[in-house]
Design a protein around this motif. Structure first.
Motif, PDB file in Angstrom:
ATOM      1  N   THR A  33       0.855  -1.178   0.000  1.00 19.20           N
ATOM      2  CA  THR A  33       0.000   0.000   0.000  1.00 19.20           C
ATOM      3  C   THR A  33       0.894   1.231   0.000  1.00 19.20           C
ATOM      4  O   THR A  33       1.991   1.202   0.563  1.00 19.20           O
ATOM      5  CB  THR A  33      -0.924   0.010   1.240  1.00 19.20           C
ATOM      6  OG1 THR A  33      -1.854   1.087   1.117  1.00 19.20           O
ATOM      7  CG2 THR A  33      -0.128   0.175   2.523  1.00 19.20           C
TER       8      THR A  33
ATOM      9  N   GLU B  36       2.978   8.746  -0.966  1.00 20.84           N
ATOM     10  CA  GLU B  36       2.811   7.940  -2.175  1.00 20.84           C
ATOM     11  C   GLU B  36       4.112   7.781  -2.958  1.00 20.84           C
ATOM     12  O   GLU B  36       4.107   7.593  -4.172  1.00 20.84           O
ATOM     13  CB  GLU B  36       1.724   8.534  -3.082  1.00 20.84           C
ATOM     14  CG  GLU B  36       0.344   8.529  -2.434  1.00 20.84           C
ATOM     15  CD  GLU B  36      -0.752   8.915  -3.403  1.00 20.84           C
ATOM     16  OE1 GLU B  36      -0.416   9.393  -4.511  1.00 20.84           O
ATOM     17  OE2 GLU B  36      -1.938   8.727  -3.053  1.00 20.84           O
TER      18      GLU B  36
ATOM     19  N   PRO C 217       6.348   2.221  -1.041  1.00 20.17           N
ATOM     20  CA  PRO C 217       5.292   1.282  -0.650  1.00 20.17           C
ATOM     21  C   PRO C 217       5.520   0.747   0.762  1.00 20.17           C
ATOM     22  O   PRO C 217       6.622   0.814   1.305  1.00 20.17           O
ATOM     23  CB  PRO C 217       5.436   0.168  -1.683  1.00 20.17           C
ATOM     24  CG  PRO C 217       6.898   0.180  -2.020  1.00 20.17           C
ATOM     25  CD  PRO C 217       7.337   1.609  -1.931  1.00 20.17           C
TER      26      PRO C 217
ATOM     27  N   LEU D 220       1.733  -4.739   3.447  1.00 24.47           N
ATOM     28  CA  LEU D 220       0.518  -4.781   4.247  1.00 24.47           C
ATOM     29  C   LEU D 220       0.531  -5.862   5.324  1.00 24.47           C
ATOM     30  O   LEU D 220      -0.132  -5.710   6.355  1.00 24.47           O
ATOM     31  CB  LEU D 220      -0.696  -5.003   3.337  1.00 24.47           C
ATOM     32  CG  LEU D 220      -1.333  -3.758   2.716  1.00 24.47           C
ATOM     33  CD1 LEU D 220      -2.421  -4.159   1.737  1.00 24.47           C
ATOM     34  CD2 LEU D 220      -1.899  -2.847   3.792  1.00 24.47           C
TER      35      LEU D 220
ATOM     36  N   HIS E 296      -3.721 -11.142  -4.324  1.00 27.88           N
ATOM     37  CA  HIS E 296      -2.638 -10.245  -4.729  1.00 27.88           C
ATOM     38  C   HIS E 296      -2.045 -10.647  -6.070  1.00 27.88           C
ATOM     39  O   HIS E 296      -1.569  -9.798  -6.821  1.00 27.88           O
ATOM     40  CB  HIS E 296      -1.566 -10.240  -3.643  1.00 27.88           C
ATOM     41  CG  HIS E 296      -0.326  -9.488  -4.001  1.00 27.88           C
ATOM     42  ND1 HIS E 296      -0.346  -8.203  -4.490  1.00 27.88           N
ATOM     43  CD2 HIS E 296       0.982  -9.844  -3.943  1.00 27.88           C
ATOM     44  CE1 HIS E 296       0.884  -7.792  -4.706  1.00 27.88           C
ATOM     45  NE2 HIS E 296       1.703  -8.774  -4.400  1.00 27.88           N
TER      46      HIS E 296
ATOM     47  N   PRO F   5      -4.116  -0.343  -5.486  1.00 28.32           N
ATOM     48  CA  PRO F   5      -3.063  -0.723  -4.532  1.00 28.32           C
ATOM     49  C   PRO F   5      -3.548  -0.590  -3.090  1.00 28.32           C
ATOM     50  O   PRO F   5      -4.146   0.419  -2.707  1.00 28.32           O
ATOM     51  CB  PRO F   5      -1.937   0.276  -4.838  1.00 28.32           C
ATOM     52  CG  PRO F   5      -2.174   0.682  -6.252  1.00 28.32           C
ATOM     53  CD  PRO F   5      -3.652   0.668  -6.442  1.00 28.32           C
ATOM     54  N   GLY F   6      -3.286  -1.644  -2.318  1.00 30.18           N
ATOM     55  CA  GLY F   6      -3.625  -1.618  -0.901  1.00 30.18           C
ATOM     56  C   GLY F   6      -5.072  -1.940  -0.586  1.00 30.18           C
ATOM     57  O   GLY F   6      -5.455  -1.920   0.589  1.00 30.18           O
ATOM     58  N   ALA F   7      -5.912  -2.241  -1.571  1.00 32.75           N
ATOM     59  CA  ALA F   7      -7.335  -2.492  -1.331  1.00 32.75           C
ATOM     60  C   ALA F   7      -7.565  -3.946  -0.944  1.00 32.75           C
ATOM     61  O   ALA F   7      -8.247  -4.700  -1.633  1.00 32.75           O
ATOM     62  CB  ALA F   7      -8.151  -2.127  -2.564  1.00 32.75           C
TER      63      ALA F   7
ATOM     64  N   ASP G  39      -8.244  -6.601   2.672  1.00 28.65           N
ATOM     65  CA  ASP G  39      -8.605  -6.590   4.087  1.00 28.65           C
ATOM     66  C   ASP G  39      -8.335  -7.956   4.678  1.00 28.65           C
ATOM     67  O   ASP G  39      -7.809  -8.856   4.006  1.00 28.65           O
ATOM     68  CB  ASP G  39     -10.064  -6.174   4.280  1.00 28.65           C
ATOM     69  CG  ASP G  39     -11.038  -7.048   3.488  1.00 28.65           C
ATOM     70  OD1 ASP G  39     -10.799  -8.280   3.423  1.00 28.65           O
ATOM     71  OD2 ASP G  39     -12.021  -6.523   2.942  1.00 28.65           O
TER      72      ASP G  39
END
Length: 551
Positions: free
Chosen positions: A236, A241, A244, A247, A298, A308-310, A312
């Protein structure tokens, strides 16, 4: 469900996948023993040799830059590589066929490779990098490159103009007790059947590792310890920005490798040979890789692409992957002969092979793989001959399992390729895959199957020096490759005989220049016949012209 492939053709292996080199690909955080040519020496043992040699002379007063590289162009014609044996049970030919229904495909590519060494003032620090320009870009695919016109947004592979790839960047520091190296560096071992740096003239890929390594001379040997970050992510962006952030640390795959090596430089072997002495060299390694958890979304295709980063917590699933690999390399050189071998064994386990969050399997996936390659040569004046041999363990599932596609359905008997695991009934992947850049032929394993796997082969070869004029030499080489499948259930027909291939070449070499004309003919064995359609496989041919320049 079918387990997808673990290792793509290029780049880093996706994480948590249970196929292909299984687990072997995950297990190999390998040190380097290069074998681009028969006079190669262990790369890991040579880490810092450049710095050590300069430590005995006056320290540098300024930064030094050294550049080496090569440029190549290849053009080839491939005739009847589908063997005229019809379609497999999945409705596919063994090899791509022309759109117009003819027999001949053609292709060509080019590449400029540049290796740069930057040596800092003093005698103890150096930084190295490798740049590939237009690597495997199709010859004629994008001739507008450099004219100022923008590339086509949906350019096909091999057609992206102006591409520059930074393949390796690493640094070395000479200390009183050894050499510390860190960065993205080439990964090669022995003959290159498992890990291959892709350094040969005709290589297309090559392995690299994000690695921290330390090597030290002890008792006439080089002892090395290396740690690799084999894979990490998803990522993420940070607040700015610009960098990175990983996560989830528990989904990282890392590798520890220990190696003990005894090898000599080419100049040392030449001196010993001139004195009539034989030289024995050897190396062994052990490597272990682990991955606790995984985020399959991923790296697997999803219906809706995610930014990116979405991700959970529901995307995180247990993996429980571990793999242990061991290998050895040995070379005996005499004034007139060379015998060299590499053997690799890999054992791996994935406690949870499911790739679908919330869908769990109660059977682990396992792997037992073995590979062996032997090369020999005997010099007869200006000529040479020898016999090579090798074996790659197989799996009894249909297809060779050379390059199965992620998420592909289980292969049917008669298919050429496909996943070797099909949970829950089949959870083993036992076929060892030679690295594609370890070339033993030009058609069968190089093109139709894609690499040596689930096979045994013999390869007698000869090199004849036809003439030497000034700095140039004209030579003729030829090899015959006889091969059989280890598991008959892997072949399209269920027979083991893969066939015989003949590979002659005519080459002219001078200082910094090489041109070669290659030919190959494959006489397919019964393994490629099509009993269901009453069709016998017919011969395939290849013609290739290679042009290379070295600086």
């Amino acid at each position: 469900m079918s387990a997808p492939a673990v290792r793509p053709e290029r780049g880093r292996a996706p994480r948590g996948r249970v196929e292909g080199r299984l687990l072997l690909g995950f297990a190999l955080g390998l040190p380097s023993i290069a074998h681009a040519e028969p006079d190669s020496v262990p790369d890991l043992a040579e880490i810092g040799s450049d710095l050590a040699a300069r430590a005995f002379v006056a320290p540098r007063t300024r930064t030094e830059v050294e550049v080496h590289g090569s440029f190549r162009i290849r053009q080839e014609a491939l005739v009847n590589l589908d063997l005229d044996r019809g379609l497999d049970p999945s409705g596919q030919p063994l090899f791509t066929v022309p759109l117009g229904g003819g027999q001949t495909l053609d292709g060509g590519d080019l590449r400029l490779r540049t290796d740069i060494a930057l040596r800092a003032p003093g005698a103890g620090v150096a930084v190295y990098t490798r740049l590939d320009v237009l690597d495997n870009v199709m010859w004629g695919g994008s001739p507008e490159a450099g004219t100022g016109r923008a590339p086509t947004p949906a350019a096909s592979p091999g057609q992206e103009p102006g591409s520059i790839s930074v393949e390796r960047v690493w640094g070395e520091v000479l200390t009183p007790v050894g050499v510390l190296a860190a960065g993205r560096m080439g990964a090669h071992w022995g003959l290159g059947i498992a890990a291959n740096g892709g350094d040969c003239d005709d290589c297309d890929g090559g392995d690299a590792a994000d690695r921290i390594a330390f090597a030290s001379p002890i008792g006439g040997h080089v002892v090395a310890l290396a740690w690799d970050m084999a894979s990490s992510g998803p990522f993420t962006p940070r607040k700015d920005e610009r960098r990175p952030l990983d996560l989830e640390p528990t989904d990282d795959a890392s590798t520890w490798t220990a190696a003990v090596m005894r090898a000599r430089s080419p100049s040392a072997r030449n001196r010993r040979a001139a004195a009539g002495l034989a030289t024995a060299e050897y190396a062994v390694f052990a490597s272990h890789r682990r991955q606790e958890n995984d985020v399959p979304a991923h790296y697997l295709p999803v219906a809706t692409p995610r930014p990116p980063g979405a991700f959970d917590a529901t995307d995180l699933m247990a993996r429980g992957f571990s793999a242990t690999t061991g290998g050895l390399w040995f070379r005996l050189s005499t004034p007139r002969a060379r015998v060299e071998l590499e053997a690799v064994y890999a054992r791996a386990r994935v406690d949870q092979p499911s790739l679908v969050p919330g869908v769990l399997l109660d059977q682990p996936a396992t792997s037992d793989q073995f590979g062996l390659a032997v090369e020999t040569s005997v010099s007869l004046g200006a000529h040479a001959l020898g016999v090579d041999a090798g074996v790659a363990s197989g799996d009894d599932a249909p297809g060779f399992g050379a390059f199965p596609r992620p998420g592909a359905a289980a292969p049917q008997p008669g298919d050429l390729d496909g996943p070797q695991a099909d949970p829950p009934g089949d959870t083993t992947v036992d076929n060892f895959r030679f690295h594609p850049d370890y070339r033993i032929d030009r058609i069968l394993f190089a093109e139709i199957i894609g690499t040596v796997t689930d096979a045994i082969y013999l390869r007698p070869h000869v090199r004849l020096s036809l003439s030497e004029t000034g700095p140039g030499r004209l030579s003729l080489t030829a090899a015959a490759i006889l091969s059989w499948a280890v598991q008959a259930t892997s072949t399209p027909s269920g027979a083991r005989a893969l066939g015989v291939e003949l590979d002659p070449s005519l080459a002219y070499e001078a200082d910094g220049f090489r041109v070669a004309l290659d030919y190959a003919v494959l006489l397919p064995g019964a393994a490629f016949d099509n009993p269901a359609s009453s069709l016998d496989a017919t011969a395939a041919h290849l013609v290739r012209l290679r042009l290379g320049m070295v600086f």
